[in-house]
Structure formats: C-alpha cells, structure tokens
Enzyme design. Structure first.
Site, mmCIF file in Angstrom:
data_model
loop_
_atom_site.group_PDB
_atom_site.id
_atom_site.type_symbol
_atom_site.label_atom_id
_atom_site.label_comp_id
_atom_site.label_asym_id
_atom_site.label_seq_id
_atom_site.Cartn_x
_atom_site.Cartn_y
_atom_site.Cartn_z
ATOM 1 N N ASP A 15 8.824 2.069 1.412
ATOM 2 C CA ASP A 15 7.733 2.737 1.693
ATOM 3 C C ASP A 15 7.692 2.537 4.166
ATOM 4 O O ASP A 15 7.737 1.406 3.720
ATOM 5 C CB ASP A 15 6.272 2.515 1.187
ATOM 6 N N PHE A 58 0.986 -1.087 -0.363
ATOM 7 C CA PHE A 58 0.187 -0.265 -0.258
ATOM 8 C C PHE A 58 0.997 1.285 -0.013
ATOM 9 O O PHE A 58 1.998 1.490 1.030
ATOM 10 C CB PHE A 58 -0.854 0.255 1.531
ATOM 11 N N LYS A 103 1.923 8.961 8.127
ATOM 12 C CA LYS A 103 1.875 8.497 9.468
ATOM 13 C C LYS A 103 1.931 9.910 10.788
ATOM 14 O O LYS A 103 1.906 10.346 10.941
ATOM 15 C CB LYS A 103 1.690 6.961 9.849
#
Ligand SMILES: *Cc1c(COP(=O)(O)O)cnc(C)c1O
Length: 392
Positions: A219, A135, A248
C-alpha cells in the site's frame, strides 16, 4: 467573501461531522503557502494529507487541467483515451513492469488489490494478512484490512483478514500458509506513526510470500509518487511487490487512486470483473500524468531528500531537541515523536502562529509538505514549530 466564523456556522448546519476539525477555513493557496478566509497566511507542512504533492496551483498542473477541461472530460472506460495511457506508462516506467487500473481514492485502490488477490488466488486461498497500526481506507474491504479502532461499530466485517504486528517476521510466519492469498502492508506506515521496518524485513516478507505462494501487496497510498524522496516507497528497500496501491499524491490534489499489478495478475481482471465509472477520466488522469512530468523535470526527488535531511538536522540541533524521542521516515515523509502524551496542543499552537502540521498516534507530529517547499519556508516553519513545542 465570508469570514471564518460564518463559514464554520454554515458548515455545521449543512455537513456531517465525521471529521475532527481545526477552526480555519482556507480560501487560497500558492505552492506551500495557504491563506484563510480572514486573510491570515500559513506555511503548509502537511499538504492536505499529502494530496498536494506539488503544492497549490503549480503552473504546469493548472495548464494540464485547463487544457484537458477545454478538450474532453469523461468518456467511459469502453473507450480509449490518451491521458490514462500516459499515466499508466509513467507508473510502469518508474515502478515496475505492470498494468494499471485507476479509481479515485486509496480505499478503492485497496479494494481493487484485494479483489485481484482473491480472484487470482482462487477460493482455497482466501486469507489476506495485514499489519497492526496499518491503514488501508474506510470502505468495508479496506476497513477489514485496517486493524484497530477504525473498525469499531461496523461489524460484520469482510471475512478472511488476519492482522499481525508490523516489522515482526515470526508473527507473520505463523499465519502465512497455503491458504494465504496475499500479505498487504505499507513499506513505511503512515497513519500508524511513520514507522519504518527494520532493514531486511521487507525482503524477508517477499521471500516468505514466494515460499508460500502468497502475493505481496504494498500500500503506497502515502509513500508513493515521490513523497519519500524515491518514486515509490518500496524502492528504498529494493523489494518489488506483485501489486502496488496508490492514492493521495497521485492526483496532485485531484482525486486519483490506482493500482499497478504484475501482468500475470492483471490478466485475472477480465472485462466485467471490476471497474470504476469515472476512474482514469481524462481530466484527473491528465493532471496525474503531469505530476510525474514535473517531479522528473524539476528534480523534486532530489529536493525531497535534501529538504528532508535539512529538517532532520535543524530539529536535531534545535533548542527543543531534548523534547524529541525520535525522528523517523524518509524524504519529506517525516514523523517526529514528542515526549508528551498528546501533541494536539502543539498542532493548535503552530496553527495559531501560521503553520499547518499534523499529529498521528497522539504524539507523533507528521511533517509532509509539498515537494516544492523552499528552504526559507522550511526555516520559517521550523521556527514556528520549535516555539510551539517549547510552549506546551
Ligand atoms: C490515506 C490512506 C488510504 C486511504 O486513502 P483514501 O483516499 O482516504 O481512501 C489507504 N492507505 C494508506 C496507506 C493511506 O495512507
């Protein structure tokens, strides 16, 4: 103060319904605790998709945001300002020698990494290889990197992306070649179900990239900033990427995304090639730099490892251990795979009893509390969780 029922009705009349919702309106938080509009208390085992890495209202983050809000807000990236310099210095001191770029989200960090890979590799090397169940975000470039149903309905996607199974070196060797700009993957997959690669896989990926002249992009939007009990997820394997993306937890709950790139690559982003108007703005950057100070000074990497081990031990020794197919992850980045096809009833039962937890890939519970969660809070949360698992 409005109650839950009224807020839900007003929300539905005013917002786009692109998120699956739980029937709770939150109004206050402190550390790992939350309270809703009807005064009910919750233990937070998910930290807002990992954003509140230091919980709610940490006094040092409140001090950092307040001091900055009272001195300087937004200046524009044609000027220098210290908070983003301090933040970038934290990244290079704790990850690897590199240069930083800041934006607001994980998807924008992926876009920056993809653009940097493309501009540095040149037009003969457009291919970017990513992983199934990976993702990278919802913008068109990041979405093109994200294999699977998230792409449905949004074609045409950005060309040049190829997806292979995660943790499968042969599949990767089949597609990485002289036309490959980069391989991009999460060191531990988050949305994909907290999937850890086999020992040695990431090192082999690094070697394959080096052999073919492709870049390695990690990532670290989920795995970065202490979540795994290490500053960054790649430090578990000791494999250093050419570019790392962050989001995040990076802002501790305010929107901060960014990349750290090797100095050789960073040089390709000359003035005018890429940018972000509010990226690295003093308020967000000052909070983000304070996140690193607090994790360091409060020894929260150690705490994340200890607390994660405690959760694993207690679940493995509990009455519902037979219902658990696997516990995966590192530090406070944990996935608990259940023996039922869909863990939604567990999430809802726990919520009704005062615990916020998340499920991904249908039957993998994600336990990702803030790093400030205390052992008594963990005990209480696990009691609620075990009851919820036993009840469904
Ligand atoms: C959440 C996530 C993103 C996207 O972040 P946004 O801030 O929602 O754009 C990218 N990569 C990974 C690994 C993520 O978990």
């Amino acid at each position: 103060m409005s109650g839950t029922t009224e807020l839900i009705a007003r929300h539905e009349g005013a917002l786009i319904g692109n998120y699956g919702k739980l029937p709770v309106a939150l109004v206050r938080g402190q550390g790992a605790m939350l309270w809703d509009a009807d005064g009910k208390e919750y233990i937070d085992f998910f930290a807002g998709f990992g954003g509140t890495i230091l919980g709610h209202c940490h006094p040092r983050l409140v001090a950092a945001i307040t001091a900055q809000a009272q001195s300087l807000w937004q200046v524009g990236n044609q000027f220098y300002s210290e908070p983003q310099i301090r933040l970038a210095e934290h990244l290079k001191a704790k990850a690897f020698e590199g240069r930083a770029f800041f934006c607001h989200s994980g998807a924008e960090a992926a876009e920056a990494a993809i653009k940097l890979a493309r501009i540095s590799a040149g037009s003969n090397r457009p291919k970017i290889v990513t992983m199934q169940k990976g993702f990278h975000g919802r913008t068109m470039g990041a979405l093109s990197a994200t294999a699977g149903p998230a792409q449905n309905g949004f074609a045409p996607l950005v060309p040049g992306f190829v997806h292979v199974p995660f943790d499968n070196l042969e599949a990767l060797e089949d597609v990485v070649d002289g036309t490959t700009a980069a391989v991009m993957l999460e060191p531990i997959q988050g949305e994909g179900g907290i999937n850890e690669p086999t020992r040695g896989y990431l090192r082999a990926v690094r070697e394959l990239c080096d052999r073919c002249g492709a870049l390695l992009i990690f990532d670290e939007v989920w795995t970065g900033v202490g979540r795994t009990g290490h500053w960054f997820g790649h430090q578990i394997s000791g494999v250093t990427p050419d570019i790392m993306t962050l989001g995040k937890a990076l802002g501790g709950g305010v929107p901060v995304g960014g990349i750290l790139a090797s100095p050789r690559l960073a040089a390709y982003f000359k003035p005018g090639t890429h940018g972000c108007t509010l990226g690295g703005n003093p308020i967000c950057a000052n909070v983000s730099a304070a996140v690193f100070d607090v994790i360091q000074q409060e020894n929260l990497l150690d705490h994340a490892r200890t607390a994660g081990a405690m959760i694993r031990e207690k679940l493995a020794g509990s009455a519902i251990s037979g219902r658990i197919k696997a516990i995966r992850g590192s530090g406070l980045f944990l996935g608990v795979e259940l023996d039922i096809p869909d863990a939604t009833p567990v999430v809802r039962h726990a919520l009704a009893n005062g615990l916020i937890v998340n499920a991904t890939q249908k039957n993998v519970l994600r336990i990702c509390p803030s790093l400030v969660i205390t052992p008594p809070q963990i005990e209480k949360a696990l009691t609620i969780l075990e009851k919820a698992i036993a009840a469904v």
